[in-house]
Design an enzyme around this catalytic site. Structure first.
Site, PDB file in Angstrom:
ATOM      1  CG  ASP A 275      -0.338   0.039   2.684  1.00 31.29           C
ATOM      2  OD1 ASP A 275       0.823  -0.312   2.413  1.00 31.29           O
ATOM      3  OD2 ASP A 275      -0.849   0.286   3.382  1.00 31.29           O
ATOM      4  CB  CYS A 346      19.668   3.832   9.639  1.00 33.19           C
ATOM      5  SG  CYS A 346      20.915   2.970  10.126  1.00 33.19           S
TER       6      CYS A 346
END
Length: 407
Positions: A275, A346
């Protein structure tokens, strides 16, 4: 080619919604279908989807109803869906989940959802001042009180539900407060999702968060949870970490090494791989014209799925790779970046895992030793990463049960 199991993420109203949440990433997808102002799944598409999916071989047939806002379809639509599941799926394990803003859920709707064992996810960003910052009606009016009313309907009718909290600029620095608010309201099943969106120039949008903010939020929630709640509150991400430590399996998609895990079904039967990637060039076909096997075995689908493992070269030596596989491709290939870029989140993921893994290991060992969860054939703790590993059903410990559709 042997097909792997897959689940369905269904958009019966496409991007149509009764709210105008500032941070919604799917609202713009209505531009894919400009020929109509209203987008509603027809009975023809519904029956074709259900009959075709139930004719495939799956350990569990998982229907995830999302939007936009799926309850705009009305209760009769879901009654028809259950009727068709019963018609084509006798004797098969079928699971239904519904992700909703809750505004249209009343006692009648809640009773039906409970009767047919739907697991309901309700979007709630925290206390009223946080929730109402970005989650409003088109006229700007607040929604928090309406969401709580829907939850009361679910509770009265003993409908299973969990809370989905989007972590955005309004709540990212209030992790402990948000967690305690949900706990004080009696909500014991939580899911936290990062809000990461950019404008066309590559600038982070005002409501979105940075990697460092995401890491601090998760650490704050973990610290509150770890004090007293590890056996009574289910946090989806925390469950997923423990599940991987114990069973060596992935139960959230961003952890897996391949993105061939589910199909998005748009209102008209068009099929997409994710999606976050409902885009013209990634359309895999139509369930009215193509078989599930044809789409699942297509080069386009497999090429998309393999992109997950094209992580940054620095990821290969990262001690936390087994828990993120380079993170969601959406958080790597943003603003025109290559898939091999480091995830925007990250730094946050590293902060979180550095802060929590020792505690998770102790919990995993404790639960296996005490027999709190079924003992696996082999006890995994930080198993060596295999980039071909992937979750196919999305089932979560304490989160998602495999229910039949009959009473």
């Amino acid at each position: 080619m042997q097909s792997k199991p897959f689940t369905l993420l269904i958009k019966p109203t496409s991007a149509d919604c009764n709210l105008r949440c500032t941070y919604c990433f799917y609202l713009c997808k209505s531009g894919l279908y400009p020929e109509s102002r209203l987008h509603r799944m027809s009975e023809e598409v519904l029956e074709s989807m259900i009959s075709g999916y139930l004719s495939t071989e799956q350990p569990v047939y998982s229907f995830g109803w999302q939007g936009g806002e799926p309850t705009l379809m009305g209760l009769d639509f879901f009654k028809k869906a259950v009727e068709l599941q019963e018609k084509y799926g006798k004797g098969k394990a079928i699971s239904n989940s519904l992700q909703s803003n809750g505004i249209l859920i009343d006692d009648e709707f809640a009773k039906f959802l409970a009767e047919y064992n739907f697991l309901v996810g309700i979007s709630l960003d925290g206390p009223a001042d946080i929730h109402n910052r970005y989650r409003n009606h088109a006229d700007g009016s607040d929604t928090h009180h309406k969401v709580l009313n829907a939850i009361e309907s679910l509770r009265r009718n003993k409908t299973e539900f969990n809370i989905l909290t989007l972590v955005n600029k309004a709540n990212v620095n209030r992790g402990r407060e948000v967690y305690q608010y949900l706990l004080n309201e009696g909500f014991l099943f939580h899911q936290y999702i990062p809000c990461v969106e950019f404008d066309e120039k590559g600038n982070l949008l005002p409501f979105a968060i940075t990697g460092e903010e995401w890491g601090r939020f998760l650490c704050d929630v973990y610290d509150e949870w770890y004090k007293n709640d590890t056996t009574r509150v289910s946090v989806r991400l925390f469950d997923a970490v423990l599940n991987h430590m114990i069973y060596g399996a992935y139960t959230v998609c961003h952890m897996g090494g391949n993105c061939c895990q589910y199909f998005v079904v748009e209102h008209n039967g068009d099929i997409y791989p994710c999606d976050f990637y409902v885009e013209k060039e990634l359309k895999l076909g139509s369930l009215l014209e193509n078989s599930w096997s044809e789409m699942q075995n297509s080069d386009k689908y497999h090429s998309f799925g393999r992109g997950k493992a094209d992580w940054n070269k620095n990821c290969t030596s990262c001690e936390y790779l087994t828990y993120c596989s380079g993170d969601c491709m959406k958080h790597r290939a943003y603003s025109g970046n290559e898939l091999s870029s480091l995830s925007w989140l990250c730094k946050g993921w590293k902060m979180f895992y550095n802060h929590t893994l020792e505690g998770f290991r102790r919990l995993a060992e404790y639960h296996v030793r005490k027999g709190n969860i079924p003992a696996p054939e082999r006890f995994f703790v930080d198993r060596k990463f295999n980039r071909n590993d992937q979750c196919y059903c999305g089932s979560l410990r304490k989160y998602k049960k495999c229910h039949g559709f009959t009473k």
